[in-house]
Scaffold this motif. Structure first.
Motif, mmCIF file in Angstrom:
data_model
loop_
_atom_site.group_PDB
_atom_site.id
_atom_site.type_symbol
_atom_site.label_atom_id
_atom_site.label_comp_id
_atom_site.label_asym_id
_atom_site.label_seq_id
_atom_site.Cartn_x
_atom_site.Cartn_y
_atom_site.Cartn_z
ATOM 1 N N THR A 62 -47.724 -16.111 15.182
ATOM 2 C CA THR A 62 -46.754 -15.543 14.251
ATOM 3 C C THR A 62 -46.237 -16.643 13.334
ATOM 4 O OG1 THR A 62 -44.783 -15.998 15.587
ATOM 5 C CG2 THR A 62 -46.072 -14.034 16.159
ATOM 6 N N GLU A 63 -45.356 -16.288 12.439
ATOM 7 C CA GLU A 63 -44.734 -17.292 11.561
ATOM 8 C C GLU A 63 -43.926 -18.300 12.361
ATOM 9 O OE1 GLU A 63 -42.430 -15.352 8.620
ATOM 10 O OE2 GLU A 63 -44.164 -14.592 7.488
ATOM 11 N N SER A 64 -43.497 -17.910 13.566
ATOM 12 C CA SER A 64 -42.714 -18.810 14.426
ATOM 13 C C SER A 64 -43.583 -19.672 15.325
ATOM 14 C CB SER A 64 -41.752 -17.988 15.292
ATOM 15 O OG SER A 64 -40.874 -17.223 14.495
ATOM 16 N N GLY A 65 -44.898 -19.400 15.347
ATOM 17 C CA GLY A 65 -45.786 -20.192 16.180
ATOM 18 C C GLY A 65 -46.615 -19.314 17.106
ATOM 19 N N ALA A 107 -41.291 -10.879 27.045
ATOM 20 C CA ALA A 107 -40.424 -9.900 26.399
ATOM 21 C C ALA A 107 -39.666 -10.470 25.213
ATOM 22 C CB ALA A 107 -39.443 -9.332 27.422
ATOM 23 N N ASP A 108 -39.368 -11.762 25.248
ATOM 24 C CA ASP A 108 -38.600 -12.366 24.151
ATOM 25 C C ASP A 108 -39.491 -12.991 23.083
ATOM 26 O OD1 ASP A 108 -39.571 -14.469 25.617
ATOM 27 O OD2 ASP A 108 -37.634 -15.473 25.895
ATOM 28 N N ALA A 109 -40.786 -12.717 23.121
ATOM 29 C CA ALA A 109 -41.704 -13.272 22.118
ATOM 30 C C ALA A 109 -41.319 -12.755 20.734
ATOM 31 C CB ALA A 109 -43.133 -12.876 22.446
ATOM 32 N N PRO A 110 -41.335 -13.646 19.719
ATOM 33 C CA PRO A 110 -40.905 -13.254 18.371
ATOM 34 C C PRO A 110 -41.983 -12.476 17.614
ATOM 35 C CG PRO A 110 -41.581 -15.552 18.364
ATOM 36 C CD PRO A 110 -41.685 -15.086 19.797
ATOM 37 N N ILE A 111 -42.248 -11.261 18.078
ATOM 38 C CA ILE A 111 -43.222 -10.375 17.444
ATOM 39 C C ILE A 111 -42.556 -9.028 17.219
ATOM 40 C CG2 ILE A 111 -45.431 -9.174 17.700
ATOM 41 C CD1 ILE A 111 -46.443 -11.427 19.372
ATOM 42 N N ALA A 112 -42.632 -8.526 15.997
ATOM 43 C CA ALA A 112 -41.999 -7.256 15.668
ATOM 44 C C ALA A 112 -43.010 -6.307 15.040
ATOM 45 C CB ALA A 112 -40.830 -7.472 14.703
ATOM 46 N N ALA A 119 -54.872 -13.391 15.711
ATOM 47 C CA ALA A 119 -55.257 -13.281 17.122
ATOM 48 C C ALA A 119 -56.352 -14.292 17.407
ATOM 49 C CB ALA A 119 -55.740 -11.865 17.429
ATOM 50 N N GLU A 120 -56.096 -15.210 18.350
ATOM 51 C CA GLU A 120 -57.028 -16.298 18.640
ATOM 52 C C GLU A 120 -57.363 -16.307 20.133
ATOM 53 O OE1 GLU A 120 -55.328 -19.926 17.212
ATOM 54 O OE2 GLU A 120 -55.291 -19.256 15.108
ATOM 55 N N VAL A 121 -58.623 -16.072 20.426
ATOM 56 C CA VAL A 121 -59.105 -16.015 21.806
ATOM 57 C C VAL A 121 -59.510 -17.414 22.281
ATOM 58 C CG1 VAL A 121 -60.971 -15.113 23.262
ATOM 59 C CG2 VAL A 121 -59.882 -13.643 21.545
ATOM 60 N N ASP A 122 -59.233 -17.705 23.544
ATOM 61 C CA ASP A 122 -59.705 -18.949 24.165
ATOM 62 C C ASP A 122 -61.229 -18.885 24.230
ATOM 63 O OD1 ASP A 122 -60.672 -20.790 26.128
ATOM 64 O OD2 ASP A 122 -58.697 -20.875 27.056
#
Length: 288
Positions: A62-65, A107-112, A119-122
């Protein structure tokens, strides 16, 4: 934002490990995590109906990381509720339902809802499981071939025309990095279908040697592997396909795979029976 009415568009059957998606829905779960649904994703989810291959690892950026994806599962929605559990409420592809990839995050992840995320897969984890899954399919076909003479009654054939012991007797299958573990039932019901379990017990080492010989022959080439599908929707049936020396193989499969058999190096199968001979385990391991 309302629950999606269409399936997630997926890129992992084509080997995709990077993508961009719009957050269509975010929902807090009872276990303290949040489910994030994107319109499109490269993440391979766990299928609760046949959980042979585990979920991809990775992050949503996200924009926050970066936000770690803790788990990834297939879920279903009837438009009013997101069904995310050990079992889907309906069969995959049932009309009137949307089948979605649920990315589970803190739950507190900064995604809205409405956000655009990367989306980046290992890639190392994905590759190890992909090689393991391709190895599993090859081993099952080679096992069927080695056991073709153990049947006294006709049973359904596999993709190469051998009696399909794998699908007839399979109890569970687990893809692991660079290999797999498959469990088979050898009890009364299989014997009634015409399989000689007693002969298998007596010739187990010879059967394993035959399987490994077949695998060595198939892997001398570098045949291409591909996933055939009609569209990118999650519920669309997909097929693993490979041109083997014994013919064209096509197996229904929802997982991820190598692009060429040469990536596997060599494969070794070991077979073992449980104490009462009612079950057999096949362990497939990639070597190099």
């Amino acid at each position: 934002m309302a629950l999606p009415s269409l399936d997630t568009q997926i890129g992992y059957p084509d080997g995709q490990t990077r993508g961009t998606g719009t957050v269509l829905h975010r929902e807090l779960l009872a276990d303290g995590r949040a489910a994030v649904l994107l319109d499109a994703t490269p993440f391979h989810p766990l299928d609760p109906t046949w959980p042979d291959q585990g979920p991809d690892l990775g992050v949503l950026v996200t924009e926050s990381g970066p936000v770690p994806v803790l788990d990834c599962r297939i879920a279903a929605s009837d438009g009013t509720e997101l069904h995310l559990g050990e079992r889907l409420p309906v069969r995959l592809g049932t009309e009137g339902w949307a089948f979605v990839v649920a990315h589970l995050v803190d739950a507190d992840a900064p995604i809205a809802e409405g956000d655009t995320v990367a989306a980046e897969v290992d890639e190392d984890h994905r590759r190890a499981l992909s090689l393991g899954h391709t190895s599993c399919h090859l081993a099952s076909l080679a096992l069927n071939r080695a056991l073709a003479g153990f049947w006294s009654k006709e049973v359904a054939a596999d993709a190469l025309g051998s009696p399909d012991f794998d699908q007839t007797a399979i109890a569970s299958s687990r893809i692991r990095p660079h290999g797999s573990v498959d469990e088979y039932r050898l009890g009364k019901s299989l014997r009634k279908r015409g399989f000689d379990s007693a002969r298998l017990a007596a010739e187990l080492e010879a059967v394993a040697a035959a399987v490994n010989g077949t695998l060595a022959g198939w892997l001398t080439g570098d045949a291409a592997v591909r996933i055939r599908r009609d569209d990118r929707s999650l519920s669309t049936r997909r097929f693993w396909e490979c041109e083997l020396p014994d013919g064209h193989a096509s197996i229904a499969c929802g997982g991820t795979h190598a692009a060429h058999l040469g990536e596997l190096g060599t494969l070794t199968v070991t077979l073992g029976l449980d104490d009462d001979g009612a079950a057999m385990r096949m362990i497939t391991a990639q070597n190099g």
